[in-house]
Design a protein around this motif. Sequence first.
Motif, PDB file in Angstrom:
ATOM      1  N   ILE A  46       0.860  -1.177   0.000  1.00  0.00           N
ATOM      2  CA  ILE A  46       0.000   0.000   0.000  1.00  0.00           C
ATOM      3  C   ILE A  46       0.903   1.235   0.000  1.00  0.00           C
ATOM      4  O   ILE A  46       1.921   1.258   0.696  1.00  0.00           O
ATOM      5  CB  ILE A  46      -0.956  -0.020   1.208  1.00  0.00           C
ATOM      6  N   ARG A  78      -1.863   6.256   0.608  1.00  0.00           N
ATOM      7  CA  ARG A  78      -3.066   5.446   0.842  1.00  0.00           C
ATOM      8  C   ARG A  78      -3.073   4.876   2.256  1.00  0.00           C
ATOM      9  O   ARG A  78      -4.132   4.752   2.872  1.00  0.00           O
ATOM     10  CB  ARG A  78      -3.171   4.334  -0.186  1.00  0.00           C
ATOM     11  N   GLU A  87      -7.688  -0.359  -5.561  1.00  0.00           N
ATOM     12  CA  GLU A  87      -6.574  -1.234  -5.162  1.00  0.00           C
ATOM     13  C   GLU A  87      -7.081  -2.498  -4.467  1.00  0.00           C
ATOM     14  O   GLU A  87      -6.561  -3.587  -4.681  1.00  0.00           O
ATOM     15  CB  GLU A  87      -5.600  -0.504  -4.221  1.00  0.00           C
ATOM     16  N   TRP A  88      -8.105  -2.323  -3.624  1.00  0.00           N
ATOM     17  CA  TRP A  88      -8.668  -3.500  -2.933  1.00  0.00           C
ATOM     18  C   TRP A  88      -9.374  -4.408  -3.937  1.00  0.00           C
ATOM     19  O   TRP A  88      -9.227  -5.632  -3.888  1.00  0.00           O
ATOM     20  CB  TRP A  88      -9.635  -3.102  -1.819  1.00  0.00           C
ATOM     21  N   LEU A 120      -3.228  -4.597   1.590  1.00  0.00           N
ATOM     22  CA  LEU A 120      -3.271  -5.095   0.207  1.00  0.00           C
ATOM     23  C   LEU A 120      -2.308  -6.249  -0.030  1.00  0.00           C
ATOM     24  O   LEU A 120      -2.145  -6.702  -1.159  1.00  0.00           O
ATOM     25  CB  LEU A 120      -2.956  -3.954  -0.763  1.00  0.00           C
TER      26      LEU A 120
END
Length: 82
Positions: free
Chosen positions: A4, A8, A29-30, A74
Amino acid sequence: MGQISPVRLKELEQLIVQGNRAAFYSWTEWDRAREHVLHHDHYECQYCKQKGRYKKALIVHHVHHLEHRPDLALSLYDDNGN
């Protein structure tokens, strides 16, 4: 995917403080990380698979609780490579 960004991470930490961690799950991103894991696991629940059962997976779990390790939000593996 996996790391990450510092920007963020700060955003996520603020969401957690505000009690709004659910907003994280709308991040692109998720979505990418989640789809990658589902594809990698052939859309099969890994907990069920360990017990010899099959169930379609819809949920992806974090390697550590989001509140405890937002830096791994992430990540596909924990910080020990597991």
